[in-house]
Design a protein around this motif. Structure first.
Motif, PDB file in Angstrom:
ATOM      1  N   GLU B 170       0.814  -1.202   0.000  1.00  0.00           N
ATOM      2  CA  GLU B 170       0.000   0.000   0.000  1.00  0.00           C
ATOM      3  C   GLU B 170       0.853   1.260   0.000  1.00  0.00           C
ATOM      4  O   GLU B 170       0.588   2.206  -0.732  1.00  0.00           O
ATOM      5  CB  GLU B 170      -0.924  -0.030   1.221  1.00  0.00           C
ATOM      6  CG  GLU B 170      -2.013   1.016   1.176  1.00  0.00           C
ATOM      7  CD  GLU B 170      -2.976   0.841   2.333  1.00  0.00           C
ATOM      8  OE1 GLU B 170      -2.746  -0.072   3.159  1.00  0.00           O
ATOM      9  OE2 GLU B 170      -3.943   1.605   2.384  1.00  0.00           O
ATOM     10  N   HIS B 185      -0.599  -8.945   1.697  1.00  0.00           N
ATOM     11  CA  HIS B 185      -1.924  -8.940   1.077  1.00  0.00           C
ATOM     12  C   HIS B 185      -2.085 -10.098   0.099  1.00  0.00           C
ATOM     13  O   HIS B 185      -3.144 -10.714   0.011  1.00  0.00           O
ATOM     14  CB  HIS B 185      -2.173  -7.602   0.375  1.00  0.00           C
ATOM     15  CG  HIS B 185      -1.147  -7.260  -0.649  1.00  0.00           C
ATOM     16  ND1 HIS B 185       0.194  -7.244  -0.392  1.00  0.00           N
ATOM     17  CD2 HIS B 185      -1.282  -6.939  -1.959  1.00  0.00           C
ATOM     18  CE1 HIS B 185       0.850  -6.906  -1.490  1.00  0.00           C
ATOM     19  NE2 HIS B 185      -0.033  -6.728  -2.455  1.00  0.00           N
ATOM     20  N   SER B 255     -13.299  -9.723  -8.110  1.00  0.00           N
ATOM     21  CA  SER B 255     -13.301  -9.970  -6.676  1.00  0.00           C
ATOM     22  C   SER B 255     -12.624 -11.301  -6.384  1.00  0.00           C
ATOM     23  O   SER B 255     -12.400 -12.114  -7.276  1.00  0.00           O
ATOM     24  CB  SER B 255     -14.733  -9.991  -6.149  1.00  0.00           C
ATOM     25  OG  SER B 255     -15.432 -11.042  -6.760  1.00  0.00           O
ATOM     26  N   THR B 338      -4.286  -5.398  -6.827  1.00  0.00           N
ATOM     27  CA  THR B 338      -4.387  -4.378  -5.806  1.00  0.00           C
ATOM     28  C   THR B 338      -3.124  -4.399  -4.967  1.00  0.00           C
ATOM     29  O   THR B 338      -2.375  -5.365  -4.987  1.00  0.00           O
ATOM     30  CB  THR B 338      -5.608  -4.620  -4.902  1.00  0.00           C
ATOM     31  OG1 THR B 338      -5.617  -3.618  -3.897  1.00  0.00           O
ATOM     32  CG2 THR B 338      -5.541  -5.971  -4.235  1.00  0.00           C
ATOM     33  N   ASN B 342      -7.229  -6.796   1.365  1.00  0.00           N
ATOM     34  CA  ASN B 342      -8.678  -6.801   1.179  1.00  0.00           C
ATOM     35  C   ASN B 342      -9.218  -8.093   1.763  1.00  0.00           C
ATOM     36  O   ASN B 342      -8.897  -9.182   1.300  1.00  0.00           O
ATOM     37  CB  ASN B 342      -8.995  -6.707  -0.316  1.00  0.00           C
ATOM     38  CG  ASN B 342     -10.476  -6.788  -0.581  1.00  0.00           C
ATOM     39  OD1 ASN B 342     -11.279  -6.700   0.355  1.00  0.00           O
ATOM     40  ND2 ASN B 342     -10.845  -6.946  -1.832  1.00  0.00           N
ATOM     41  N   ASN B 344     -12.520  -8.690   2.169  1.00  0.00           N
ATOM     42  CA  ASN B 344     -13.877  -8.954   1.706  1.00  0.00           C
ATOM     43  C   ASN B 344     -13.826  -9.605   0.330  1.00  0.00           C
ATOM     44  O   ASN B 344     -13.467  -8.965  -0.649  1.00  0.00           O
ATOM     45  CB  ASN B 344     -14.655  -7.641   1.645  1.00  0.00           C
ATOM     46  CG  ASN B 344     -16.101  -7.876   1.255  1.00  0.00           C
ATOM     47  OD1 ASN B 344     -16.491  -9.006   0.966  1.00  0.00           O
ATOM     48  ND2 ASN B 344     -16.873  -6.820   1.254  1.00  0.00           N
ATOM     49  N   GLU B 347     -16.096  -7.936  -2.593  1.00  0.00           N
ATOM     50  CA  GLU B 347     -16.036  -6.513  -2.924  1.00  0.00           C
ATOM     51  C   GLU B 347     -14.588  -6.140  -3.231  1.00  0.00           C
ATOM     52  O   GLU B 347     -13.711  -6.396  -2.416  1.00  0.00           O
ATOM     53  CB  GLU B 347     -16.546  -5.703  -1.719  1.00  0.00           C
ATOM     54  CG  GLU B 347     -16.895  -4.284  -2.026  1.00  0.00           C
ATOM     55  CD  GLU B 347     -18.357  -4.142  -2.452  1.00  0.00           C
ATOM     56  OE1 GLU B 347     -18.669  -3.089  -2.985  1.00  0.00           O
ATOM     57  OE2 GLU B 347     -19.155  -5.082  -2.238  1.00  0.00           O
ATOM     58  N   GLY B 348     -14.338  -5.614  -4.366  1.00  0.00           N
ATOM     59  CA  GLY B 348     -13.016  -5.093  -4.665  1.00  0.00           C
ATOM     60  C   GLY B 348     -12.018  -6.179  -5.024  1.00  0.00           C
ATOM     61  O   GLY B 348     -12.209  -7.351  -4.723  1.00  0.00           O
ATOM     62  N   MET B 350      -8.805  -8.622  -5.180  1.00  0.00           N
ATOM     63  CA  MET B 350      -8.033  -9.343  -4.156  1.00  0.00           C
ATOM     64  C   MET B 350      -6.945 -10.129  -4.872  1.00  0.00           C
ATOM     65  O   MET B 350      -7.215 -11.067  -5.612  1.00  0.00           O
ATOM     66  CB  MET B 350      -8.952 -10.292  -3.386  1.00  0.00           C
ATOM     67  CG  MET B 350      -8.240 -11.109  -2.346  1.00  0.00           C
ATOM     68  SD  MET B 350      -9.232 -12.501  -1.862  1.00  0.00           S
ATOM     69  CE  MET B 350     -10.158 -11.802  -0.530  1.00  0.00           C
TER      70      MET B 350
END
Lengths: 356, 464
Positions: B170, B185, B255, B338, B342, B344, B347-348, B350
């Motif tokens: 990040e 991640h 996702s 990403t 993450n 979830n 959503e979004g 991964m």
């Protein structure tokens, strides 16, 4: 099944219940009709019917998932195939936006890479399978078998890394040498547009040759394990007969092991070919994609169906996706035919190889 | 050996006197015949006495002779020498690969020459082909081990940094050093995606394999054909299917869930096929014994088939997992890239480890490439661990138990015996009290079909 085979011939077709009921030795003659005739239809218990229906529904779900993939691919591919028609197989360019697209060049690239991979993989796999099944003994043999299985599980992205960062730089001298001395064979020559032979290293990077070597190494473990299994099933009687007739080990291999393992060799090769055709990420990392048929396998630039999909899926419109689906469908059909042929050859050789 | 014997027997000049030879031979035969007959009459095996016969050291059947070893080393030295001469002084040749190839060809030639000094053509062929097969093996295993070792060694640059395992990307840019950012991640993403895929794959795959083996029928054959066909599905096509069926039509975003669906489509046929093979290997007489004892189909599956096949099933699942973890191409299309953690899956984007490797090495920055190799090393170690576990579990054949398992089995069977004896005892007493109710009057103590008395004796079961 086992029960019907246990029934002895004299009973024939008559129901079991009748035979026992008529036999005076089994039933007490003093009370002939004390009990009604027993029904031999088994009533499944509740747990059995639950198990049956759960297993049946699992099978159904599996088939539904698999059929959904096939049917969805065919339906969506139908749009693009309807527009392109037969030309889909003969058009080299790929621009669905202008309705001018076809898989001639990508399919050609896929097959070139797979053929080079087979040239690398088959001799290695054959030699290693014979080494494991005929030459190696005891502990070494077990270790080698484990290593082969282990190598089949190494992720393809690792092979891709090795191909890009190590092999690419080290194999270019070899490619240059081949093109210099064997350039008179058409597909080993490396020429520019005017037919002038190229010698600088940059003309040899990202070629089908390099991708083929990497993919070949990836499929060797699969082929080796299939071939080894077929070789180890060569009957011991014939092996010992060959030795008893004074054959050397190599003589025994050529006269017993190889003929008996022929199905395994062909089947293993084809299974590896199926994997090589579908390989994506290692090829995608190594090649530089072009959309023309490139006969010169040592020269920069080739393409494959799976790399095309990985390259173009993101920017595609709905129609573009449909065109990619059509390309994927063609690839799937090819690997399907190859796999089914291979497994039927392996199965047939296995059933035919038995002899005492 | 046989040829020399034949010439001796047929060539009169070679032997001293053919008639005496025949005579002695028949005499020996006659004696042996008599002995054999005597043995036959007595119905015993006649073992010749080994008294006074010296037993030498056991002969090694496959030992290499000294001159064999000299042949190999001599040919090797000659081959290398020829290659050095050609590359160093005479020829216009250069390059490592060429050197190795020339040395190898020269080695084979010299080896054939050396062997042919003492042996015939057949043996030369045998020796040379043995060497060629061994070198194919060495080349292949060398290359494969090198591929793995290369990744592990280049991963050394990134792996010693602890933050590589605990941070995400990040806050780290492409130019940042290795002491910033990591693949936490991606590791999380891989674990979550493979877990979701396993939740679907394991029950569905094993149940389908059970359906193929234990229920059977025409539909089962159809299911087997379809799942065999699906093993041919190229992974990228599976990814494309999920992308256009789930992402484009339903969720409209990439996702972790979509990625796990793609992995599921890839893993399911592998797990079904492997479990099918394992279940087929369960010995048929075990099943038949269970049915003969009156157990239902479900109890046979639960108490006989599944426990017997457990190691094999575990291996099938773990090998499927190893394949699923390494799949890059379906994930490339479905999970999205990403740099943040993450949790979830719906959503979004991964990211997972193989995709992270692919994404890292696209960058020209050396630090990003080092991270890519580090992530690949982690991926390899993960696969190797899974494989080692599979070997540990699946190395044993069905029914081959560890000591603890053996004890458990013995205890269970003692328990069963007790239960059966108690039940039989009770039934007996019941029969004794209601003996006049039903026609056939049983005589428990003398009935040979009733096992209760003998069991009572052997297990010291208090029957009274």
């Amino acid at each position: 099944m086992p029960i019907s085979s246990l029934v002895s011939p004299p009973l024939g077709d008559s129901p079991l219940g009748d035979a026992f009921g008529a036999d005076p030795a089994v039933f007490d003659p003093s009370s002939p009709d004390s009990r009604p005739r027993r029904s031999l239809v088994s009533r499944p218990s509740i747990s059995d019917s639950v198990f049956r229906s759960v297993a049946f529904s699992a099978g159904t779900i599996t088939v539904l998932i698999m059929l959904a993939v096939g049917v969805f691919l065919s339906l969506r591919a139908g749009d693009a195939l309807g527009v392109a028609g037969v030309n889909f197989l003969f058009e080299q360019d790929w621009s669905p936006e202008t309705k001018k697209f076809g898989i001639a060049s990508v399919l050609f690239g896929t097959i070139t890479i797979a053929v080079i991979a087979m040239c690398v993989a088959v001799p290695l796999a054959l030699g290693t399978a014979l080494l494991i099944s005929e030459v190696a003994q005891g502990r070494l043999k077990a270790t080698l078998v484990t290593l082969v299985d282990l190598m089949a599980a190494v992720p393809s992205v690792v092979f891709g890394l090795w191909g890009v960062f190590f092999l690419q730089a080290n194999v270019i001298p070899v490619a240059t040498w081949i093109s210099t001395y064997f350039g008179w064979i058409p597909f080993f020559s490396v020429t520019d547009a005017t037919g002038q032979a190229l010698t600088e290293a940059s003309a040899f990077t990202s070629s089908a040759f390099i991708a083929g070597i990497v993919v070949g190494l990836m499929v060797v473990p699969t082929q080796t394990s299939v071939m080894r299994e077929a070789f180890s099933q060569a009957p011991i009687g014939e092996r010992e007969a060959a030795f008893a007739l004074g054959s050397t080990r190599w003589g025994m291999i050529t006269s017993v092991v190889l003929p008996f393992g022929r199905g395994g060799i062909i089947g293993g090769t084809m299974l590896g070919l199926g994997r090589a055709l579908g390989e994506t990420i290692a090829v995608y990392m190594i090649i530089s994609p072009i959309f023309t048929i490139n006969w010169e396998v040592l020269k920069t630039g080739t393409n494959s169906v799976s790399a095309l999909i990985a390259l173009r899926y993101g920017e595609s419109s709905s129609f573009g996706l449909s065109a990619l689906m059509a390309a994927g469908l063609v690839l799937f059909l090819i690997t399907l035919v190859i796999n089914f042929t291979a497994s039927s050859i392996v199965a047939r050789s296995r059933s035919g190889a038995e002899s005492d | 050996m046989t040829t020399t014997h034949r010439t001796q027997a047929t060539d009169p000049a070679a032997s001293a006197g053919p008639s005496t030879l025949v005579m002695t031979e028949t005499a020996v035969e006659l004696e042996a015949d008599l002995e054999l007959q005597a043995a036959f009459v007595r119905h015993t095996t006649n073992i010749p006495s080994s008294e006074g016969i010296e037993i030498g050291p056991r002969r090694r059947m496959r030992a290499a002779r000294v001159d064999d070893q000299f042949n190999v080393f001599g040919a090797l030295a000659a081959g290398v020498a020829v290659a050095v001469l050609l590359f160093g002084w005479f020829g216009p040749l250069s390059g490592y690969v060429g050197f190795v190839i020339v040395a190898f060809i020269a080695f084979i030639g010299f080896y054939a020459l050396l062997v042919s000094l003492k042996s015939d053509w057949q043996e030369v062929k045998d020796r040379v082909m043995s060497v060629v097969l061994s070198s194919a093996g060495v080349l292949l295993f060398g290359a494969l081990v090198f591929v793995v070792a290369y990744t592990l060694v280049r991963g050394q640059e990134a792996l010693p940094h602890l933050n590589f395992f605990t941070d995400s990307m990040e806050l780290a840019g492409p130019l940042d050093g290795l002491e910033l950012g990591g693949i936490f991640h991606a590791i999380l993403g891989t674990l979550m995606q493979i877990t979701m895929a396993l939740i679907v794959t394991v029950p569905l795959g094993i149940l389908t394999a059970l359906f193929l083996n234990e229920v059977g029928g025409r539909f089962a054959r159809f299911v087997r054909t379809i799942s065999d066909a699906m093993t041919a599905l190229p992974s990228i096509v599976a990814g494309l299917f999920v992308y256009s069926a789930i992402i484009v039509l339903i969720t409209h975003q990439r996702s972790g869930f979509a990625a796990s669906m793609a992995i599921t489509v890839m893993m399911l046929p592998i797990v079904i096929r492997a479990s099918d093979i394992v279940l087929r290997l369960v010995a048929g007489n075990l099943r038949e014994a269970a049915y003969a004892l009156g157990s239902t189909r479900w109890r046979t599956v639960w108490h006989v088939v599944l426990p017997t096949a457990r190691p094999g099933l575990a291996t099938a699942v773990i090998l499927g997992t190893a394949r699923g973890i390494g799949e890059t191409s379906p994930v490339l299309l479905t999970s999205g890239v990403t740099a943040v953690v993450n949790l979830n899956p719906f959503e979004g984007p991964m990211i997972s480890l193989p995709l992270q490797v692919f994404d890292f090495v696209k960058s020209p920055e050396p630090n990003m490439i080092a991270r890519g190799f580090g992530a690949a090393a982690v991926l390899i170690l993960l696969v190797l661990t899974l494989f080692a576990i599979a070997r540990l579990i699946g190395g044993k054949g069905p029914g081959d138990l560890s000591r603890a398992q053996q004890q458990r089995v013995v205890a269970a069977s003692a328990r069963d015996l007790k239960r059966i004896t108690v039940a039989a005892d009770r039934r007996e007493r019941l029969a004794a009290t209601t003996a006049d109710a039903w026609p056939p009057p049983s005589a428990p103590p003398t009935d040979p079909s009733s096992p209760a008395p003998t069991i009572d004796l052997s297990t010291k079961e208090p029957s009274s």
